[in-house]
Every structure is written in structure tokens, then in C-alpha cells.
Write an enzyme that holds these catalytic residues in place. Structure first.
Site, PDB file in Angstrom:
ATOM      1  N   ILE A  12       0.848  -1.202   0.000  1.00 20.25           N
ATOM      2  CA  ILE A  12       0.000   0.000   0.000  1.00 20.25           C
ATOM      3  C   ILE A  12       0.882   1.251   0.000  1.00 20.25           C
ATOM      4  CG2 ILE A  12      -1.919   1.181   1.143  1.00 20.25           C
ATOM      5  CD1 ILE A  12      -2.554  -1.542   2.534  1.00 20.25           C
ATOM      6  N   SER A 124      -7.204  -1.292  10.550  1.00 21.21           N
ATOM      7  CA  SER A 124      -7.809  -2.358   9.750  1.00 21.21           C
ATOM      8  C   SER A 124      -9.236  -2.612  10.195  1.00 21.21           C
ATOM      9  CB  SER A 124      -6.983  -3.623   9.963  1.00 21.21           C
ATOM     10  OG  SER A 124      -7.660  -4.750   9.481  1.00 21.21           O
ATOM     11  N   TYR A 148      -2.522  -9.798  15.811  1.00 21.68           N
ATOM     12  CA  TYR A 148      -2.409  -8.759  14.775  1.00 21.68           C
ATOM     13  C   TYR A 148      -3.487  -7.694  14.988  1.00 21.68           C
ATOM     14  CZ  TYR A 148      -3.104  -6.302  10.391  1.00 21.68           C
ATOM     15  OH  TYR A 148      -3.291  -5.306   9.463  1.00 21.68           O
ATOM     16  N   LYS A 152      -3.286  -3.583  16.207  1.00 17.72           N
ATOM     17  CA  LYS A 152      -3.864  -2.417  15.515  1.00 17.72           C
ATOM     18  C   LYS A 152      -4.731  -1.609  16.476  1.00 17.72           C
ATOM     19  CE  LYS A 152      -1.997  -2.793  11.623  1.00 17.72           C
ATOM     20  NZ  LYS A 152      -1.086  -1.764  11.152  1.00 17.72           N
ATOM     21  N   PHE A 177     -10.467  -1.869   4.492  1.00 18.80           N
ATOM     22  CA  PHE A 177     -11.140  -3.146   4.278  1.00 18.80           C
ATOM     23  C   PHE A 177     -10.167  -4.049   3.494  1.00 18.80           C
ATOM     24  CE2 PHE A 177     -15.134  -2.993   6.550  1.00 18.80           C
ATOM     25  CZ  PHE A 177     -14.954  -1.749   7.147  1.00 18.80           C
ATOM     26  N   ASN A 178     -10.510  -4.624   2.371  1.00 21.64           N
ATOM     27  CA  ASN A 178      -9.590  -5.603   1.767  1.00 21.64           C
ATOM     28  C   ASN A 178      -8.908  -5.042   0.523  1.00 21.64           C
ATOM     29  OD1 ASN A 178     -11.453  -7.093   3.530  1.00 21.64           O
ATOM     30  ND2 ASN A 178     -10.451  -8.896   2.730  1.00 21.64           N
TER      31      ASN A 178
HETATM   32  P1  NAD Z   1       3.492  -4.616   3.431  1.00 20.07           P
HETATM   33  O1  NAD Z   1       4.078  -5.702   4.248  1.00 20.07           O
HETATM   34  O2  NAD Z   1       3.548  -4.745   1.961  1.00 20.07           O
HETATM   35  O3  NAD Z   1       4.176  -3.216   3.843  1.00 20.07           O
HETATM   36  C1  NAD Z   1       4.654  -2.956   5.135  1.00 20.07           C
HETATM   37  C2  NAD Z   1       6.047  -2.360   4.999  1.00 20.07           C
HETATM   38  O4  NAD Z   1       6.552  -2.095   6.307  1.00 20.07           O
HETATM   39  C3  NAD Z   1       7.045  -3.311   4.315  1.00 20.07           C
HETATM   40  O5  NAD Z   1       7.732  -2.619   3.287  1.00 20.07           O
HETATM   41  C4  NAD Z   1       7.997  -3.716   5.454  1.00 20.07           C
HETATM   42  O6  NAD Z   1       9.299  -3.973   4.968  1.00 20.07           O
HETATM   43  C5  NAD Z   1       7.910  -2.493   6.357  1.00 20.07           C
HETATM   44  N1  NAD Z   1       8.249  -2.779   7.751  1.00 20.07           N
HETATM   45  C6  NAD Z   1       7.810  -3.798   8.524  1.00 20.07           C
HETATM   46  N2  NAD Z   1       8.359  -3.738   9.755  1.00 20.07           N
HETATM   47  C7  NAD Z   1       9.149  -2.633   9.775  1.00 20.07           C
HETATM   48  C8  NAD Z   1       9.972  -2.040  10.753  1.00 20.07           C
HETATM   49  N3  NAD Z   1      10.135  -2.595  11.968  1.00 20.07           N
HETATM   50  N4  NAD Z   1      10.637  -0.910  10.438  1.00 20.07           N
HETATM   51  C9  NAD Z   1      10.530  -0.352   9.212  1.00 20.07           C
HETATM   52  N5  NAD Z   1       9.767  -0.885   8.230  1.00 20.07           N
HETATM   53  C10 NAD Z   1       9.081  -2.021   8.516  1.00 20.07           C
HETATM   54  O7  NAD Z   1       1.990  -4.406   3.936  1.00 20.07           O
HETATM   55  P2  NAD Z   1       0.808  -3.532   3.310  1.00 20.07           P
HETATM   56  O8  NAD Z   1      -0.211  -4.461   2.790  1.00 20.07           O
HETATM   57  O9  NAD Z   1       1.348  -2.481   2.437  1.00 20.07           O
HETATM   58  O10 NAD Z   1       0.215  -2.902   4.641  1.00 20.07           O
HETATM   59  C11 NAD Z   1       0.594  -1.628   5.104  1.00 20.07           C
HETATM   60  C12 NAD Z   1      -0.081  -1.359   6.434  1.00 20.07           C
HETATM   61  O11 NAD Z   1      -1.492  -1.449   6.286  1.00 20.07           O
HETATM   62  C13 NAD Z   1       0.306  -2.361   7.531  1.00 20.07           C
HETATM   63  O12 NAD Z   1       0.439  -1.667   8.749  1.00 20.07           O
HETATM   64  C14 NAD Z   1      -0.881  -3.289   7.580  1.00 20.07           C
HETATM   65  O13 NAD Z   1      -1.049  -3.879   8.838  1.00 20.07           O
HETATM   66  C15 NAD Z   1      -2.030  -2.349   7.231  1.00 20.07           C
HETATM   67  N6  NAD Z   1      -3.184  -3.051   6.656  1.00 20.07           N
HETATM   68  C16 NAD Z   1      -3.004  -3.851   5.564  1.00 20.07           C
HETATM   69  C17 NAD Z   1      -4.101  -4.541   5.037  1.00 20.07           C
HETATM   70  C18 NAD Z   1      -3.920  -5.460   3.864  1.00 20.07           C
HETATM   71  O14 NAD Z   1      -4.778  -6.325   3.664  1.00 20.07           O
HETATM   72  N7  NAD Z   1      -2.884  -5.332   3.056  1.00 20.07           N
HETATM   73  C19 NAD Z   1      -5.372  -4.405   5.629  1.00 20.07           C
HETATM   74  C20 NAD Z   1      -5.513  -3.544   6.715  1.00 20.07           C
HETATM   75  C21 NAD Z   1      -4.403  -2.873   7.224  1.00 20.07           C
HETATM   76  N1  UFG Z   2     -10.350 -17.110   1.120  1.00 19.52           N
HETATM   77  C1  UFG Z   2     -10.455 -18.337   0.491  1.00 19.52           C
HETATM   78  N2  UFG Z   2      -9.322 -18.949   0.064  1.00 19.52           N
HETATM   79  C2  UFG Z   2      -8.080 -18.409   0.240  1.00 19.52           C
HETATM   80  C3  UFG Z   2      -7.984 -17.148   0.882  1.00 19.52           C
HETATM   81  C4  UFG Z   2      -9.137 -16.542   1.317  1.00 19.52           C
HETATM   82  O1  UFG Z   2     -11.545 -18.862   0.317  1.00 19.52           O
HETATM   83  O2  UFG Z   2      -7.077 -19.028  -0.162  1.00 19.52           O
HETATM   84  C5  UFG Z   2     -11.573 -16.415   1.543  1.00 19.52           C
HETATM   85  C6  UFG Z   2     -11.660 -16.156   3.037  1.00 19.52           C
HETATM   86  O3  UFG Z   2     -12.237 -17.253   3.693  1.00 19.52           O
HETATM   87  C7  UFG Z   2     -12.511 -14.885   3.075  1.00 19.52           C
HETATM   88  C8  UFG Z   2     -12.121 -14.149   1.798  1.00 19.52           C
HETATM   89  O4  UFG Z   2     -11.564 -15.135   0.945  1.00 19.52           O
HETATM   90  O5  UFG Z   2     -13.871 -15.223   2.996  1.00 19.52           O
HETATM   91  C9  UFG Z   2     -11.092 -13.048   2.025  1.00 19.52           C
HETATM   92  O6  UFG Z   2      -9.966 -13.585   2.700  1.00 19.52           O
HETATM   93  P1  UFG Z   2      -8.608 -12.754   2.866  1.00 19.52           P
HETATM   94  O7  UFG Z   2      -7.655 -13.642   3.598  1.00 19.52           O
HETATM   95  O8  UFG Z   2      -8.189 -12.236   1.541  1.00 19.52           O
HETATM   96  O9  UFG Z   2      -9.038 -11.501   3.738  1.00 19.52           O
HETATM   97  P2  UFG Z   2      -9.664 -11.435   5.190  1.00 19.52           P
HETATM   98  O10 UFG Z   2     -10.904 -10.631   5.083  1.00 19.52           O
HETATM   99  O11 UFG Z   2      -9.752 -12.754   5.817  1.00 19.52           O
HETATM  100  O12 UFG Z   2      -8.520 -10.654   5.965  1.00 19.52           O
HETATM  101  C10 UFG Z   2      -8.106  -9.362   5.526  1.00 19.52           C
HETATM  102  C11 UFG Z   2      -6.644  -9.103   5.907  1.00 19.52           C
HETATM  103  C12 UFG Z   2      -6.504  -9.080   7.394  1.00 19.52           C
HETATM  104  C13 UFG Z   2      -7.459  -8.099   7.997  1.00 19.52           C
HETATM  105  C14 UFG Z   2      -8.870  -8.403   7.536  1.00 19.52           C
HETATM  106  C15 UFG Z   2      -9.854  -7.364   8.006  1.00 19.52           C
HETATM  107  O13 UFG Z   2      -5.824 -10.125   5.395  1.00 19.52           O
HETATM  108  O14 UFG Z   2      -5.206  -8.635   7.711  1.00 19.52           O
HETATM  109  O15 UFG Z   2      -8.913  -8.411   6.105  1.00 19.52           O
HETATM  110  O16 UFG Z   2      -9.465  -6.126   7.534  1.00 19.52           O
HETATM  111  F1  UFG Z   2      -7.387  -8.207   9.336  1.00 19.52           F
END
Ligand code: NAD
Ligand code: UFG
Length: 335
Positions: A12, A124, A148, A152, A177-178
Site C-alpha cells: 500500500i 484495519s 495482529y 492495531k 477493508f480488503n
Molecule cells: P506490506 O508488508 O507490503 O508493507 C509494510 C512495509 O513495512 C514493508 O515494506 C515492510 O518492509 C515495512 N516494515 C515492517 N516492519 C518494519 C519495521 N520494523 N521498520 C521499518 N519498516 C518495517 O503491507 P501492506 O499491505 O502495504 O500494509 C501496510 C499497512 O497497512 C500495515 O500496517 C498493515 O497492517 C495495514 N493493513 C493492511 C491490510 C492489507 O490487507 N494489506 C489491511 C488492513 C491494514
Molecule cells: N479465502 C479463500 N481462500 C483463500 C484465501 C481466502 O476462500 O485461499 C476467503 C476467506 O475465507 C474470506 C475471503 O476469501 O472469505 C477473504 O480472505 P482474505 O484472507 O483475503 O481476507 P480477510 O478478510 O480474511 O482478511 C483481511 C486481511 C486481514 C485483515 C482483515 C480485516 O488479510 O489482515 O482483512 O481487515 F485483518
């Protein structure tokens, strides 16, 4: 205005850096590359046609952060850095509390030392647990079920406490969200380590032939077709939400907690179908038992984001699938 983006090399973060630069902000990326590579930044540089200042450092390391704040006058921090694998957080809770909670606390402390009191934090939808109803509003009860999610929620609460102690702080908590999809260039995208936990990268890797078959976790939920329903949001829409938040943060008085979702839920089977349509590839799947900890339905009420950020998601499910596929097919092995 200089913006520090922690975790700016990640999924992101890298998309947000593109939009920030396009909107005219000066961006510094701070990342320890534990879940990303410098290649994502090189590709961002190509998209925006400009060099990006990257500082390799760890948010848990005061000196790493102090060096940055001493060298640059930073007005706002967008804080993405953290660990995000729910399953791993259950196995290794201390690793998650150390990085996500302790690392954030160190960051906030160093910010305060340097009189930088403006932060946008990646929270999240996981903080809502299993909601009593959908769509989910920001004032719904909070409930977390794994380390996790707890990390948050703890950081949200730490930031609210910081505001109580010093109301000069400007705080925006964005509950994603996702996130799915990728930049339209197909040069940056989600690059999970090993077997993807999340649905969209698993679908994309199956379509490209890296995985044999997708496991659909349960078809007996109380949803339209029995499979889980989620609010998938294009990562570029999500990133745009950060730019909107940054533009407004100085005008906010109290800490703002804002859902970033589309308001529409799609089932697993709908996602597979949409992906097959745009990629013209078959995504073989099998139904397997539910995954522990999953909920039936989760989607946002995004009207508060519309009101306070003048933001709404615009990209369709087809665009999400098309851009995920574009990234995956151009980069079958990631960066
Ligand atoms: P990502 O893992 O691609 O990016 C996170 C970045 O943080 C990485 O580049 C990693 O190298 C860096 N990082 C981790 N620990 C560190 C540290 N100690 N010091 C410096 N850098 C560090 O993840 P993302 O999907 O881009 O997510 C970004 C943020 O959004 C995260 O905080 C995640 O929890 C939150 N978030 C993500 C999702 C999702 O589904 N992707 C959903 C909700 C919230
Ligand atoms: N799913 C499958 N097969 C897979 C992976 C996922 O059927 O191989 C299904 C899950 O059961 C769910 C949907 O696809 O119904 C989405 O699953 P994701 O794992 O992609 O996403 P989640 O909603 O479970 O979780 C995501 C992030 C979490 C965050 C959460 C709420 O991965 O970090 O959204 O924001 F906490």
C-alpha cells in the site's frame, strides 16, 4: 511539505508514494525491507520519473528515526510500517507486539521530540471482529480475536491517549477493508512471501499457473452463495484516501477514525468469476472447510469518508481484477 512514509516500499505504501508525489508532496520513504525490496521503489521512481529519498531503518530503533527527524523537517508521517499476517501473529505474538505496538510507540515518541505531531495510521477493519450487522460504521463495537488485530487496536488507543495528553496532535486512523489490485502500469503490486494468505493474490497466482488450485474456505456461510463476503477495495483508491486525509489533516480537531472501503461486498465465488472474465484464464478451485477465525460478511459503510475526506472508491471489481492480473502476469515471480 515533507511527508515521511514508513513502510513506503510495501504494497500500500508504494502505491501511496506514487500518488503523493503526483500530488506535489515531498516524500521520504523509511523502511527496513523486511517484507519488501528496493525494487518497488525503483519502479515507483520510473512511474513518477523522479528520484525518491529512501532511508533504510527500523521503526523500533530510536536512533534510526532520530537521524531522519534531525536531518529533515517532516510535517506529517503516514505510518504503514508493520507486520500483517494474522496466522503468524498467533504463532509469534511478541514479534507482532514488538514491531506493530512498540515500533509505533517509538515512532510517536521521536515525532514528539521533534515537534512533529501529525500522523495518518494504517488500521484495519479487523478491529470490528465479527460485526453484529453490515454495513459497518465507525462507531460499531470493537472486538479483536488475534494478536495482529489487537496490535492495531492498541495503536489506535495509544494515539487517542496521546491526543488526550496533548491536543496539538493531529491524528487520522484509517481502517482499511480488503485492499487488492495494482497500479495500472503493472509495474508495482502485491508481492506476498511464499504461499499467499489472502484471496486475491492466491487467485492471481493460480490463474498464472504458479498454484494448482484455490481452496475456497467454506460454502456454508449465511451469504448469497455460502462463501465469505468482503469489501475489496482497489489499492489506488485506498492510496487516494491517504492523499485526501493528508490534505485535510491540519483542519481536523479531534482524532478522526475513518473506514476506507467501497461499501459493496463480493463473495469468494464472485471474485473468482470476475477474475476469470477479465484474465480469460480458468481459476480451478475446490471447496474446503472454513478457515478458523473467518467471518461470514464484512463490508464498510464508507459515508463518513465521503463526508470528511470528500473521498469515495471509484474503481470497479473488474478494474481490481484486471490490474491484479496485469501485475501478476507481467511479474509472475514478483519483484
Ligand atoms: P506490506 O508488508 O507490503 O508493507 C509494510 C512495509 O513495512 C514493508 O515494506 C515492510 O518492509 C515495512 N516494515 C515492517 N516492519 C518494519 C519495521 N520494523 N521498520 C521499518 N519498516 C518495517 O503491507 P501492506 O499491505 O502495504 O500494509 C501496510 C499497512 O497497512 C500495515 O500496517 C498493515 O497492517 C495495514 N493493513 C493492511 C491490510 C492489507 O490487507 N494489506 C489491511 C488492513 C491494514
Ligand atoms: N479465502 C479463500 N481462500 C483463500 C484465501 C481466502 O476462500 O485461499 C476467503 C476467506 O475465507 C474470506 C475471503 O476469501 O472469505 C477473504 O480472505 P482474505 O484472507 O483475503 O481476507 P480477510 O478478510 O480474511 O482478511 C483481511 C486481511 C486481514 C485483515 C482483515 C480485516 O488479510 O489482515 O482483512 O481487515 F485483518
Amino acid at each position: 511539505m515533507k511527508v515521511l512514509v514508513t513502510g513506503g516500499a510495501g504494497y500500500i505504501g508504494s502505491h501511496t508514494v506514487v500518488l503523493l508525489i503526483e500530488a506535489g508532496y515531498e516524500v521520504l520513504v523509511f523502511d527496513n525491507f523486511c517484507n519488501s525490496s528496493r525494487e518497488s521503489i525503483r519502479r515507483v521512481e520510473k512511474i513518477v520519473n523522479q528520484e525518491i529519498t529512501v532511508i533504510e531503518g527500523d521503526i523500533r530503533n530510536r536512533d534510526d528515526l532520530r537521524n531522519v527527524f534531525e536531518k529533515y523537517a517532516i510535517s506529517t508521517v503516514i505510518h504503514f510500517a508493520g507486520l500483517k499476517a494474522v496466522g503468524e501473529s498467533v504463532e509469534k505474538p511478541l514479534k507482532y507486539y514488538d514491531t506493530n505496538v512498540n515500533g509505533s510507540a517509538v515512532l510517536f515518541e521521536v515525532m514528539a521530540e521533534h515537534n512533529c505531531k501529525s500522523i495518518i495510521f494504517s488500521s484495519s477493519a479487523t478491529v470490528y471482529g465479527d460485526p453484529h450487522t453490515t454495513p459497518i460504521l465507525e462507531n460499531f463495537p470493537l472486538f479483536v480475536t488475534n494478536p495482529y488485530g489487537r496490535s492495531k487496536l492498541m495503536v489506535e488507543e495509544i494515539l487517542r491517549d496521546i491526543y488526550v495528553s496533548d491536543n496539538e496532535w493531529k491524528i487520522v486512523l484509517l481502517r482499511y477493508f480488503n485492499p487488492v489490485g495494482a497500479h495500472e502500469s503493472g509495474t508495482i503490486g502485491e508481492n506476498p512471501n511464499g504461499i499467499p494468505n489472502n484471496l486475491m493474490p492466491f487467485i492471481a497466482q493460480t490463474a498464472v499457473g504458479k498454484r494448482e488450485i484455490l481452496s475456497v474456505f467454506g460454502d456454508d456461510y449465511d451469504t448469497k452463495d455460502g462463501t465469505g463476503v468482503r469489501d475489496y477495495i482497489h489499492v489506488v483508491d485506498l492510496s487516494r484516501g491517504h492523499v485526501q486525509a493528508l490534505e485535510r489533516i491540519s483542519s481536523f480537531r479531534d482524532p478522526m477514525t475513518i473506514n476506507l472501503g467501497t461499501g459493496t461486498g463480493y463473495s469468494v465465488l464472485e471474485m473468482i468469476k470476475a477474475f476469470e472474465k477479465v484474465s480469460e484464464k480458468k481459476v480451478p478451485y475446490k471447496i474446503v472447510p472454513r478457515r478458523a477465525g473467518d467471518i461470514a460478511t464484512c463490508f464498510a459503510d464508507p459515508s463518513y469518508a465521503k463526508k470528511v475526506l470528500d473521498w469515495e472508491a471509484t474503481k470497479t471489481i473488474d478494474e481490481m481484477c484486471k490490474d491484479s492480473w496485469h501485475w501478476q502476469s507481467k511479474n509472475p515471480n514478483g519483484y
